[in-house]
Scaffold this active site. Structure first.
Site, PDB file in Angstrom:
ATOM      1  N   GLU A 134     -15.482 -27.871 -61.174  1.00 31.29           N
ATOM      2  CA  GLU A 134     -15.125 -28.534 -62.372  1.00 31.29           C
ATOM      3  C   GLU A 134     -13.835 -27.497 -63.108  1.00 31.29           C
ATOM      4  O   GLU A 134     -12.892 -27.985 -63.650  1.00 31.29           O
ATOM      5  CB  GLU A 134     -16.009 -28.367 -63.422  1.00 31.29           C
ATOM      6  N   HIS A 190     -14.090 -27.102 -45.198  1.00 27.62           N
ATOM      7  CA  HIS A 190     -15.433 -26.427 -44.910  1.00 27.62           C
ATOM      8  C   HIS A 190     -15.939 -25.805 -46.167  1.00 27.62           C
ATOM      9  O   HIS A 190     -15.283 -24.957 -46.587  1.00 27.62           O
ATOM     10  CB  HIS A 190     -15.423 -25.734 -43.625  1.00 27.62           C
ATOM     11  N   GLU A 193     -16.230 -22.138 -47.161  1.00 33.69           N
ATOM     12  CA  GLU A 193     -15.148 -21.020 -46.910  1.00 33.69           C
ATOM     13  C   GLU A 193     -14.380 -21.215 -48.189  1.00 33.69           C
ATOM     14  O   GLU A 193     -12.976 -21.443 -48.293  1.00 33.69           O
ATOM     15  CB  GLU A 193     -14.174 -21.649 -45.967  1.00 33.69           C
ATOM     16  N   SER A 257     -30.965 -40.914 -40.011  1.00 31.75           N
ATOM     17  CA  SER A 257     -31.225 -39.505 -39.891  1.00 31.75           C
ATOM     18  C   SER A 257     -31.658 -38.903 -41.180  1.00 31.75           C
ATOM     19  O   SER A 257     -30.979 -39.360 -42.195  1.00 31.75           O
ATOM     20  CB  SER A 257     -29.960 -38.861 -39.334  1.00 31.75           C
ATOM     21  N   HIS A 318      -8.505 -21.947 -43.303  1.00 33.81           N
ATOM     22  CA  HIS A 318      -9.750 -22.057 -43.285  1.00 33.81           C
ATOM     23  C   HIS A 318     -10.186 -20.409 -43.563  1.00 33.81           C
ATOM     24  O   HIS A 318      -9.395 -19.673 -43.741  1.00 33.81           O
ATOM     25  CB  HIS A 318     -10.310 -22.296 -41.765  1.00 33.81           C
ATOM     26  N   GLU A 393      -6.918 -19.282 -40.030  1.00 32.27           N
ATOM     27  CA  GLU A 393      -8.238 -18.592 -40.480  1.00 32.27           C
ATOM     28  C   GLU A 393      -7.978 -17.452 -41.111  1.00 32.27           C
ATOM     29  O   GLU A 393      -7.447 -16.314 -40.662  1.00 32.27           O
ATOM     30  CB  GLU A 393      -9.036 -18.313 -39.174  1.00 32.27           C
TER      31      GLU A 393
END
Length: 442
Positions: A134, A190, A193, A257, A318, A393
């Site tokens: 937010e 992701h 991260e 699932s 990442h 990364e």
């Protein structure tokens, strides 16, 4: 998850949740308590030991958090306290030495992620801390209100839970559509991260608020259309604040699932479904039931499809491992201009190291970290034919892993921007993209 054994440095954080199912969502679930979970560093001096370490991870069903690094010869494993003794015995039987990296995962989460415990939407955005989704939204809107002459905010699409996906564009004399060479940077695909998001926001702040005071930034804003996509997985990011700090996937349900979520960085339509992906919706690297099955990847695809002819640089942030990687992740195949990309990688990592000594390795995804098919950088280079594309990364190398201390937000943001600055200077000079010649290459 299985990986081909080659000489590899591996960072593997692995967690066994109570259900044994990392994607399982139970009605009324509470935040996971990882008190007593330890991160062990396993010394994997050769291919055989790497394979054995990964095999043990499978045997003990510890596959929630997997982060490999081929440049460094170790495996980091986060072990459930009830399995620690058995797991340690299995390591000893396999000839794998270990040491403790993190003594208590829950303690380090609570100690480092003070933002999650103390901050709320009324505090406003703080560039020295981690921020809620937010507050990120509010800051993006604030930027375009205050700097309407250089900044424009577009909504690319919405998520399963109805949150907006934003693209912030920054350039001199901004118009409704990009007209200059595009520098595209994204983050937060992701959810756990967090440092990837704080880093892209740091860079946004530098580019927007310093275009006249900094000669390099002024030249960049005159010459490039910056496009920032700060949070590619809003639903997952919010979930890491409210429920599970270590959540990785999005939050869309999967048909047939009980397990929630798709790994958005395994959902791109280039060599989809290959090595380094899973067809099991309960796995953290579940690729989805088809390429571009998710609203998040569809939104980015639609934007890139429209503007790809203008994009001259793509960077996908990442964490963690300190790696500056080129395509491809699906195999040892390499793009036709690999040498060119590696040359720009070297410029970036050298500039980063000069700031405070932070060292990065660089090379193709497949041979630098691990096999990973259907990832964004492969799609950008292989399908969209954007020539200069990287997956980065960010720090660290395992001391804190995904749980980056807030004290590191500014240093990581600063050194990363210094690397990108020098990459953009050299790229702009080589390709005759810069509109000013008063640029010094460090």
């Amino acid at each position: 998850m299985r990986y081909n054994g080659v000489t590899v440095a591996v960072s593997l954080f692995i967690c066994l949740v109570a259900s044994g199912d990392s994607g399982l969502v139970i009605p009324g679930e509470s935040s996971p308590d990882r008190t007593g979970f330890q991160v062990l560093r396993l010394e994997t001096r050769n291919d055989e030991l790497v394979d054995r370490a990964l095999q043990l991870a499978e045997e003990y069903e510890q596959n929630e958090w997997v982060e490999l690094n081929r440049a460094r010869r170790y495996v980091d494993v986060m072990v459930h306290p009830e399995l620690r003794e058995k797991f340690s015995s299995a390591l000893e039987d396999s000839g794998i030495e270990s040491s403790i990296m993190i003594r208590d995962v829950e303690e380090i989460i609570k100690r480092h992620d003070v933002s999650r415990l103390k901050r709320n939407s009324e505090d406003g955005y703080d560039y020295t801390k981690f921020n809620t989704f937010e507050n990120i939204e509010k800051e993006l809107h604030k930027i375009v209100e205050e700097y309407s002459d250089i900044a424009r905010l577009d909504v690319m699409g919405t998520t399963h839970e109805g949150r907006n996906m934003y693209a912030l564009r920054v350039t001199r004399d901004i118009g409704p559509e990009p007209t200059k060479p595009i520098v595209l940077i994204d983050a937060g695909i992701h959810a756990r991260e967090w440092v990837s998001i704080s880093t892209i926001m740091y860079i946004i702040n530098q580019v927007v608020r310093n275009p006249d005071d900094d000669s390099l930034i002024k030249a960049f804003v005159d010459s490039y259309d910056f496009v920032f996509m700060p949070v590619l997985n809003p639903d997952g990011y919010v979930y890491t604040w409210t429920t599970d700090r270590l959540w990785r996937k999005n939050r869309a349900p999967n048909n047939n699932s009980r397990c929630i979520g798709v790994d958005l960085n395994r959902n791109w339509d280039y060599k989809w479904g290959g090595k380094g992906t899973s067809g099991n919706p309960c796995d953290i690297d579940f690729r989805g039931y088809s390429a571009f099955s998710e609203k998040e990847t569809i939104a980015v695809r639609n934007w890139v499809d429209k503007q790809k002819s203008k994009v001259v640089l793509y960077i996908n942030f990442h964490a963690y491992g300190q790696l500056w990687m080129t395509p491809y992740g699906y195999s040892t195949d390499t793009p036709s201009n690999e040498k060119e990309m590696l040359a720009y990688s070297r410029i970036a990592v050298n500039a980063i190291r000069k700031v405070r000594g932070t060292s990065y390795e660089y090379g193709p995804v497949y041979t630098t970290i691990y096999p990973a098919s259907s990832i964004s950088v492969d799609w950008v280079r292989g399908a969209e034919e954007i020539l200069i594309a990287y997956t980065v990364e960010l720090p660290d190398k395992g001391k804190n892993g995904f749980i980056t201390p807030e004290a590191e937000i500014t240093p990581i943001g600063n050194e990363t921007w210094k690397g990108i600055e020098q990459l953009l200077v050299r790229l702009g000079t080589d390709k005759r993209l810069l509109r000013t010649q008063e640029i010094i290459i460090v």
